[in-house]
Design a protein around this motif. Structure first.
Motif, short mmCIF file in Angstrom:
data_model
loop_
_atom_site.label_atom_id
_atom_site.label_comp_id
_atom_site.label_asym_id
_atom_site.label_seq_id
_atom_site.Cartn_x
_atom_site.Cartn_y
_atom_site.Cartn_z
N ASN A 142 -25.86 -16.22 17.97
CA ASN A 142 -25.85 -16.60 16.56
C ASN A 142 -24.48 -17.08 16.08
N MET B 280 -28.62 -26.74 14.46
CA MET B 280 -29.33 -26.53 13.20
C MET B 280 -28.60 -27.19 12.04
N ALA C 284 -35.39 -23.52 13.54
CA ALA C 284 -35.05 -22.11 13.29
C ALA C 284 -35.95 -21.18 14.11
N THR D 129 -34.80 -21.23 17.68
CA THR D 129 -33.55 -20.48 17.80
C THR D 129 -33.78 -18.97 17.74
#
Length: 235
Positions: free
Chosen positions: A167, A188, A206, A209
């Motif tokens: 992240n 992103m 998203a 991910t």
């Protein structure tokens, strides 16, 4: 965006995922993220375990001061060290590479060292003494006895490191300019800026991910909880 909200879209647009993966080269960014995660997890586990083992098993002058100073770094927010670290990597001429994102994990981290130290301290010291009597050297004692016994703590550290590396957005944004080196969080941001108003593509990215973090946590949650809560040998 709809009122009342629809939790299951009708129809489900699987084409959004295909468009994100192909049009925006999401497979490359996914590979970049996995590459960095693999290096960071491996280096963090090895470095933190070695340092923690040394601090837990041996007494030396300045040990307490060194340990407390290390823990004190946990109180420094990233915003304080962000600019100095940037200029350090700039002077080393390694900007726009993965070195700034990987090398720190080779040097250990305060949280990982603390986690492994507490687990090693909870193991009976008699294991170490018995291994010495059997003729093991400290290196062998670590790899063949203490490291295997620290499985729950290692899995917990692995999950923490995975989440942090996967992240991580600010550091790649600082150090990486080449689009081919982008990680998923940067991808992103790239999609969001390139396709303004196309929320369906952003949300599809998203989901892609998010999936690996959910899988890793579900697989390792038992050891994760045990590694965080354990302070010694049970049973």
């Amino acid at each position: 965006m709809n009122l009342p909200p629809e939790f299951i879209p009708d129809p489900i647009m699987w084409s959004n995922y295909k468009e994100v993966l192909i049009k925006f080269d999401f497979l490359r960014y996914t590979g970049n993220s996995f590459f960095l995660v693999l290096l960071n997890v491996s280096f963090t586990i090895i470095s933190c375990s070695l340092i923690a083992f040394g601090m837990a098993m041996y007494n030396f002058r300045g040990k307490t001061l060194m340990y407390l100073s290390m823990l004190g770094t946990l109180m420094l927010p990233f915003q304080v060290t962000m600019i100095p670290k940037y200029f350090i990597w700039k002077e080393l001429s390694v900007l726009d590479t993965y070195f700034p994102l990987v090398i720190p994990s080779l040097l250990g981290g305060a949280f990982g060292i603390f986690l492994m130290h507490q687990y090693f301290k909870g193991l009976p010291y008699e294991f170490y003494e018995a291994a010495l009597v059997d003729g093991y050297k400290p290196w062998g004692i670590f790899w063949k006895i203490y490291f295997p016994l620290a499985g729950p703590a290692i899995v917990a550290l692995m999950i923490f490191t995975f989440m942090d590396s996967w992240n991580n957005t600010i550091e790649p944004l600082l150090y990486l300019k080449n689009k081919d080196l982008y990680t998923l969080p940067l991808a992103m941001l790239y999609i969001k800026g390139l396709e303004v108003g196309k929320l369906h593509l952003v949300l599809a990215g998203a989901v892609i991910t998010m999936i690996p973090t959910i899988i890793v946590f579900l697989i390792g949650q038992k050891y994760f909880v045990e590694g965080i809560s354990s302070t010694g040998v049970k049973g």
